[in-house]
Structures are given as structure tokens and as C-alpha cells.
Design an enzyme around this catalytic site. Structure first.
Site, PDB file in Angstrom:
ATOM      1  CB  ALA A 174      -1.449   0.046   1.137  1.00 37.78           C
ATOM      2  CB  ALA A 175       3.284   2.763   2.721  1.00 36.20           C
ATOM      3  CB  SER A 191      -0.518  -4.199  -5.094  1.00 42.30           C
ATOM      4  OG  SER A 191      -1.667  -3.391  -5.023  1.00 42.30           O
ATOM      5  CB  ALA A 231      -7.056  -5.919   0.230  1.00 40.65           C
ATOM      6  CB  CYS A 284      -8.255  -5.253   5.610  1.00 44.21           C
ATOM      7  SG  CYS A 284      -6.998  -4.020   6.154  1.00 44.21           S
ATOM      8  NE  ARG A 341      -0.921   2.463 -11.007  1.00 41.73           N
ATOM      9  CZ  ARG A 341      -1.701   2.327 -10.743  1.00 41.73           C
ATOM     10  NH1 ARG A 341      -0.856   2.948  -9.196  1.00 41.73           N
ATOM     11  NH2 ARG A 341      -2.703   2.209  -9.673  1.00 41.73           N
ATOM     12  CB  VAL A 358      16.173  -3.025   1.221  1.00 41.14           C
ATOM     13  CG1 VAL A 358      17.443  -1.796   1.329  1.00 41.14           C
ATOM     14  CG2 VAL A 358      16.089  -2.518  -0.790  1.00 41.14           C
ATOM     15  CG  ASN A 389      -3.572   3.072   0.346  1.00 36.81           C
ATOM     16  OD1 ASN A 389      -3.322   2.954  -0.877  1.00 36.81           O
ATOM     17  ND2 ASN A 389      -3.865   1.774   1.030  1.00 36.81           N
ATOM     18  CD1 TRP A 417     -33.809  13.714  19.674  1.00 41.09           C
ATOM     19  CD2 TRP A 417     -31.887  15.571  19.975  1.00 41.09           C
ATOM     20  NE1 TRP A 417     -34.575  15.329  20.412  1.00 41.09           N
ATOM     21  CE2 TRP A 417     -32.780  15.844  19.747  1.00 41.09           C
ATOM     22  CE3 TRP A 417     -30.905  15.483  19.691  1.00 41.09           C
ATOM     23  CZ2 TRP A 417     -33.383  17.511  20.565  1.00 41.09           C
ATOM     24  CZ3 TRP A 417     -30.861  16.740  19.890  1.00 41.09           C
ATOM     25  CH2 TRP A 417     -31.940  17.664  20.248  1.00 41.09           C
TER      26      TRP A 417
END
Lengths: 482, 482
Positions: free
Chosen positions: A12-13, A40, A42, A44, A71, A81, A336, A466
Site C-alpha cells: 500500500a504505502a 499490492s 489487500a 484486510c 505506470r 533491501v 495509502n 436524535w
């Protein structure tokens, strides 16, 4: 700045950062190193795959490697790394075959995520014992749960899947009983998933209520929701050991407190979800600053204490909207959003990563729950507040409208300023999504009187005059007035 | 202050005020005059009673006269306040029998509500033609729609109901076709209700989209939702006349524009919902200030321009959170909230009535819609803003999660400040309740970049990583940058 923007981790990041950077700085190079084969995915969604709500493992992938390549991102899988030299601005990369090479960077983003922490449990050495923190584990659990003759290999329809592991688990006799060790949200979701697959499920939780960060009001209703569907919930019941030789045979529970003798409960399966830990080893020796949870401490732009080194996602801290202090609450949106902001910043458009409010939602069968901010009075006091808390039960719709359901709202405020510190919502009718109102109020630094005067939507099918949130604010204000 | 707190009108605002006053000032007297027999009824629930979702008319009553009496409130039904003398601080009251008397007040609250404005249409003189703005009308419509032999008189199980009118309507042949004149939210709800009762329904709306205050993005989806259930929607189709001698026979449509000859469309029933008008006649001659919609203009404490005279609910203005100016948007929460605040203020605890954000929600079968703030670009310009607007379509849940549904979010912002001015949400999955997030953001004066960085809940069953509201904010920010 001729050296590339190097990103470590293709989830994600990392991919959000690389994609945003590529769009904003199309002439500059971005390289993403990913130690594994998966990108990439998911995280969750994995419990819902196991539950059978999602047909194919591939449905959980949001980007394929070829889409990433389209992309203009130079994605290198199977490249870990292992070290960073912040003075020379170089990373050391190890291939799956064990070869090493170095690569210079102009800017570096560490987006290495987190991993399941199995605690004291040996899940690797025991068939039928799992943690759930990657797609191979999801495929293996799904295969293990299936009857050998009924297993559908198309469920794990992704080339990256560990086929040997999946097939080995598929060939084992299907379990009839399962222990879920740890009643956090992954534990709750996995318990539902395994029950949906027909297993007799027991959840063991160390403390007095499931979903500790959601507070007691949520925990008790989620426990009731699980039990109503046949899941046994054991609270104040820490698991001491997984028992078995090759395959799991039992969990050992309860030797911890008060001299009670431990109990062995036979199970055919165990999923351990007792915590996660940030992946920060590649920065060992650099002297980087750590924050809560031993995560990489970053500032409001996602910068670490090392020059030109950013961190984002489950390995990094984020600033909490209530305390203004660094916090570690690894969740998908945070990753993200921070990745995207860092991509823009590195491309020359300084962008804040944004505060977090600790907003989280979970479901247990038809019961939805969500939380935000600071709910725990001790945590509020530690942050310098004088917390006052109230839980109300109110209808989700006008009382005469079919489907109205009891909704419990908890609000926590600072007695002195009446500032809203946190809240939770639990119920069966559109309960979880209501947390966004509280998240917005918290990020806007609203007081509880301001929340009480919010002009929220009233329409009989969706909310009583309410809204439960307004009722809670009214009652909490009355409590503060004393 | 020995004279009582006199309240005119025993519905949401009036009874909220009287109840709050009674609790805060238990030694002081409060008298409520109500011209009719009904008190405390849920206007918003009437379409759902007609639809058959609600079994009994009595389900729509939130307080009975005896419950009001138990609260220590002196409720006088069948007593109409016909004049106010603000200098002498006295009201003139007329009984149902035509007798008159005067009563002194210490403070006065005008909570007289609004009434349906039938426009040019003679609904009283024509069987089968109705407006829907009180419980007797709801009972009559329900009775008229039923087959005479199948009508269940227990549906209208309230002593206050106009039995003659109900029985007369029940005895008429059941209609097969209906025209709904006016496509505001009452029109949409009545269309659904009559379709649920098996009628062939046509909705006629003067302008180009239903639900004009909700904007085009909502209007077009609600039109589609109605049409998918067999309701014919005619836009740009003002009704000129209801046609018939004793009973309605047709509606006459379309003579208005461009010289087209009018069309007569046969119908067995018509419900007119073209507008409402505030009930302010009792203040005629006092020189009180009026605001938008000719409603009684009040300040942030609900005070009119007359000393010690307050107004609240559908007859009064309220301050709009975006413009800071008086506005007239009669809705249930506004009435309840303002009444309660005025009750506290009169009791000696000065309390703001709160701003309104124009938050409203409606459903058409399974499609939910909601709006807040300023959506119309012309209205935004008139208020001094430079509006920029964007509509996005995004998923309500993670794409792989069953039940994910297309959700359209519209946001309007001021180009210069990027302040959020308004928004709408429409969709089939938990769409309406999401408006509360935008209402909160508007009341907190948030900018669109701040909305984009909100930490909203992400969980696959409830929301994708980027909630539709976050997607809309992101796209709108890009448009402003662009």
C-alpha cells in the site's frame, strides 16, 4: 538528484508513493524493491477470503506487476533491501539467490510493513497452526480448512502463491475444531471466517474483553454476537502453549493466573493473532529514531531522523490527532495516504501525510463496530486529560420504522475543555459507518457541546430525530454538568 | 416572572421546549396551547404509514396527552392562539367552540409549524385529491387507497383521528392510478408508498430533476430508482390543474411552456406536495421581523424581534452554518433542538439553538440519498462564493467484498478558500448516513484538503481504503489545482 527515488516494499504505502511520484515527476526514475513475490495485496480482505465471501485469492490483488510496469515504475521482486547507508545514500540489496548489490538513492522510502508476531508460539513447526499476515498464509489456511476431496485449487489462482504449502495443507484431513488465539480484530474476523466454514471455533483472549482497543461496550456486544453464532469466547484466558507433535492437538490455557492448573483443550487447528511487529531491520545500525511500538518515527511529512529517508505504512509512526504525539496504529488508509503524500513531497510538492485518529472498524457476523481516538481512560490520563466517559443505547432509526436496532455509542471527553477525545459505535444497522462522524469531529477538535448541536441527517429509515451520536453527546454533557 | 411560559403548538419544538423548561425550572408554570387534537406526531413517518411499513397510526405518536401531563405540562388542546399583544404580554385564545379568552405570559414560544401549500390546486373540493401534512390526511389517504372491503379501521387507532373523513374515504372505490404532484422529498416518499400499495404511480415535477435541493447527481439516480420499480417520472412537467367534478379524474399537464397544448392524464388519485408555508398569522399586526420563506426571523437564541417572544420549528428561521445568514429549512431535528434550547434559555440557562447545515436524507426504494450545505452553484454565488463542484462515483466497500455498490458523492467548494460548501451522497449501500461526515466537516469549517486527509474508517465490509468521500475530495482538489 540524478539518483532514483528508491522505495522498499511494494504494498500500500510503497506503491502509492511510487505511483504518485511517477505522475508528478514523469522524468525521474523510481525503483521499488520487494523482497517477496506478492505485491499490492489487500491484507484486510484475507479473513473474508477464508470465510468464502471472496471467491478467488486474486480478487484481493489491486495491482498486478504488469500494471505497475505500465505506470512506469521499475518494480524488482525477490529483492530484499538488507541495509541502508544514509551517509553514502546507498542501499544493499540481496536477491532471492543470495547475491548482493548496492544501489544509490536520491530519496529513500522505507515501506517494509509489519509482520505477525507469533509471541511464544511455534506456529512454523506445527501443522494446523498458523498466523495470518500474508497471502501464502491465507491460501494455506483456506486449503487446510477444506475437505481434501472438496478443495478447489482455483481458489488460490495466483502465480505467486506457495503451491507446495497450499497443496500440503489441502491434503491434510479437514479440521473440525479451531482455536483462535487472540481476540483483536483479526481474531474476531478469523473466528467468523472459520465458523462460516463450519468449524467449531473457540476464541481465547488474554484480557477481559475482546477487541480491547474498542472498549468494553464494543467488546461485550461482539462477544455476544460471536456466541449467538456458536463461537465460544473465552476472556481472561491467555493461551500458554500450542500442544502437538507434528500436527496441533490442543491449546493449553490458563496456567498464568492464581495458581489454577492449566487446561488442555483439544483442537484440530489454531490461528494465532496476538500482535504484529514493524519491519525495521534494514535500518539497524543507522541510529534512526524509533517511536511507539518500536516503529520508525517520522514527522508530519513522513521524514525519518535520517536525511532523505522517509518511512510510511505499517513500519512507521503517525501523529495522533488527539494527542499530537507519534502513535503506531498500522492500518490500510494510513499507509495509502502517507505513501501518496510522500510521493508528492519527493516529487517537489511538499504534502503532509495527515494525522491519524485511530479510526478502525470491524464486523462479527451482523454486528458492526468501530472506534476512534482515545477510548481508554488510563491512556487519556497518560496523555494529560481528565477523561469522562459515557455509553448510551439508542435506536438506529425512528422507533416505528422497521429495522430499527439498538446502537451503543460511547464518547470520551476531557472534563475541563469538553474536547472530544474518542468514541465507539456498535450495532447491527449501519453502525460502523457512523464512526466517520466522530472521526471528523475529532480531527476538527470539536467539543462535546458542539457535537450535540451537529445538524446530522434525520430520516426515519436511517436515523431517529436524535441520532445515537447526538444522544450520547447530550448525555455526556449532562454528566459533566453533574 | 410569575406569569407562565406560554407555548403555542404541541409538536416537536413546542413540547421539546416545554419538557426541557419543566425539568430545569420545576417551580414555574408552563402552558401549551394546541389548536388541534393531535400532538407530538411524526410528520416524517406518514409516508411510511401509507406505504404499509408502519402498522398503526398510533405508532407515529411519540407522546400522548397523558404523558405530557405527567411531565407537569399544562396542555390545552382545541385552543388556538389567534393574536399576540407583545406590549401587554398577553395572547388571545379561541376555543374550538368559538369562545375567546386572554392569557398573560412571561415568555412566549411560537411553535406553530407550517402547513401544506396546495398551490393553485383545489384539493379540498375534490375526492381523491390530497395534501399530506397532518395525521388526518395520512389516515384519509391510507383509507382511500384501500379496497373498501379490505380496509382495516384499526390502522387509524387513535382517538384524535377524523373518523368521518377516514370512513368516507374508505368507502370509496380503491384507486388504480395516482399522480404525485411535486417531486420533492415528500413527493418521492409518497410515490414509493403508493407504488408499494399497488398503484400505478406518476410523479410530475416542475423542473428538470426530482429533489431539486439535492442536486442533479441525486435527482437522476432517484429518478432511475423510481422508474426501476415502475413509477413513471415526468420532469419539466408542471401540473396546471386537477380535473374532476366530485372525484378527481385527471391531471392537466404541460400548458405552461412553449405553447404546447396541455395533456390530460387520467388518474384516480392525486397527492399534491408542491410546498409548505410557515404558520405566522397569530403574529400579524405585531410588526415582527420575517426572514427567508416569510418565516419568523430569530437570532441564535431563538428570539424573535418582539421582546420575550421566541419562535422555533417549521415556522422559524435558523442560521445557516455556511453563510451565517438566516435560512428556512424546516426539518425535524431543527425543531426539536431549537425547542429544547429555548426551554433551557427561558428557564435561565442561555443555550444557543445551533446552526443548521441543511442536512436532509430521503430514500426511494433501495436507493438512499442525502444532502448538506449549499449544492446549487447559483446559490453559492449569491452567497459570495466562487463555487467549484465535482461528482465522483466510487465503491461503497472494497471491490472484492460482496455488496459493494456504486456511490455518487458530489462536493461543492469555494475555489479561493477551498472551504467545503456542500455535498450530496446517493447509492444503495449505507449511502445516506455518510452525509453526517460532510455535515460535521461543514459545521467545523473544514477545507476540502482537510476532508481529503480525514482518517475515515476502512474495513472491507463498510468502506474501501479510500472512502467515496475521500475520493471526491481528492478529485475536487485536483480540479481546483488543475
Amino acid at each position: 538528484m540524478s539518483d532514483p527515488f528508491v522505495v522498499v516494499g511494494a504494498d500500500a504505502a510503497g506503491l502509492s508513493a511510487a505511483s504518485k511520484f511517477r505522475r508528478e515527476a514523469p522524468d525521474r526514475e523510481v525503483v521499488v524493491f520487494e523482497k517477496g513475490r506478492w505485491i499490492s495485496y489487500a491484507y484486510c480482505g484475507m479473513p473474508y477470503f477464508i470465510a468464502g465471501y471472496v471467491d478467488r485469492l486474486s480478487d484481493l490483488l489491486s495491482l498486478s506487476p504488469s500494471e505497475v510496469a505500465e505506470r512506469g515504475i521499475d518494480l524488482r521482486r525477490g529483492r530484499e533491501v538488507i541495509a541502508v547507508d544514509p551517509d553514502a545514500k546507498r542501499v544493499t540489496v540481496e536477491t532471492a539467490e543470495g547475491d548482493r548489490f548496492e544501489r544509490a538513492y536520491g530519496d529513500l522510502l522505507v515501506a517494509t510493513g509489519a509482520r505477525a508476531d507469533p509471541g511464544p508460539f511455534d506456529v512454523r513447526g506445527l501443522d494446523g497452526a498458523f498466523t495470518l499476515h500474508n497471502m501464502d498464509a491465507a491460501a494455506a489456511i483456506d486449503a487446510y480448512v477444506a475437505e481434501p476431496e472438496a478443495y478447489d485449487p482455483d481458489r488460490a489462482d495466483v502465480s505467486a502463491v506457495d503451491r507446495d504449502r497450499t497443496e500440503r495443507n489441502a491434503a491434510m484431513p479437514a479440521p473440525e475444531t479451531a482455536a483462535v488465539v487472540g481476540g483483536g480484530y483479526v481474531g474476531v474476523e478469523v473466528a467468523e471466517a472459520l465458523a462460516e466454514r463450519g468449524l467449531e471455533v473457540r476464541v481465547f483472549h488474554r484480557s477481559g474483553h475482546l477487541l480491547s482497543p474498542f472498549g468494553e461496550a464494543v467488546g461485550s456486544r461482539v462477544e455476544a454476537a460471536l456466541e449467538a453464532e456458536g463461537v465460544a469466547v473465552h476472556t481472561d484466558a491467555p493461551v500458554d502453549a500450542l500442544v502437538g507433535d507434528d500436527r496441533i492437538e490442543a491449546v493449553e490455557v490458563g496456567s498464568g493466573g492464581g495458581g489454577a492448573s492449566p487446561e488442555r483443550i483439544p483442537v484440530d487447528m489454531a490461528v494465532v493473532g496476538v500482535g504484529i511487529r514493524p519491519n525495521t531491520e534494514l535500518l539497524d545500525g543507522t541510529g534512526f529514531d524509533r517511536g511507539p511500538g518500536d516503529a520508525i518515527r517520522v514527522d508530519d511529512r513522513g521524514r525519518t531522523s535520517l536525511p532523505d529517508v522517509y518511512a510510511a505504512g505499517d513500519c512507521a509512526t503517525a501523529r495522533h490527532a488527539v494527542t499530537g504525539e507519534p502513535d503506531w496504529t498500522p492500518l490500510g488508509l494510513t499507509a495509502n495516504r502517507a505513501g501518496r503524500a510522500i510521493g508528492a513531497t519527493v516529487a517537489g510538492d511538499p504534502t503532509p501525510v495527515g494525522d491519524i485518529a485511530g479510526t478502525a472498524a470491524v464486523k462479527a457476523f451482523d454486528t458492526e463496530a468501530a472506534r476512534v481516538g482515545i477510548l481508554d481512560p488510563d491512556a487519556a490520563e497518560a496523555a494529560g486529560f481528565d477523561p469522562v466517559r459515557e455509553t448510551v443505547t439508542a435506536g438506529s432509526r425512528s422507533g416505528y420504522y422497521p429495522g430499527a436496532a439498538e446502537t451503543d455509542v460511547t464518547l470520551v471527553a476531557d472534563r475541563d475543555t469538553r474536547g472530544l477525545l474518542g468514541g465507539s459505535v456498535v450495532g447491527t444497522d449501519r453502525a460502523a459507518i457512523r464512526i466517520d462522524t466522530l472521526a471528523t469531529a475529532i480531527e476538527a477538535d470539536m467539543t462535546v457541546p458542539e457535537v450535540e448541536r451537529l445538524d446530522l441527517a434525520y430520516a426515519p429509515p436511517f436515523s431517529p430525530v436524535w441520532d445515537p451520536i447526538l444522544v450520547a453527546a447530550k448525555v455526556l454533557n449532562g454528566k459533566i454538568d453533574g
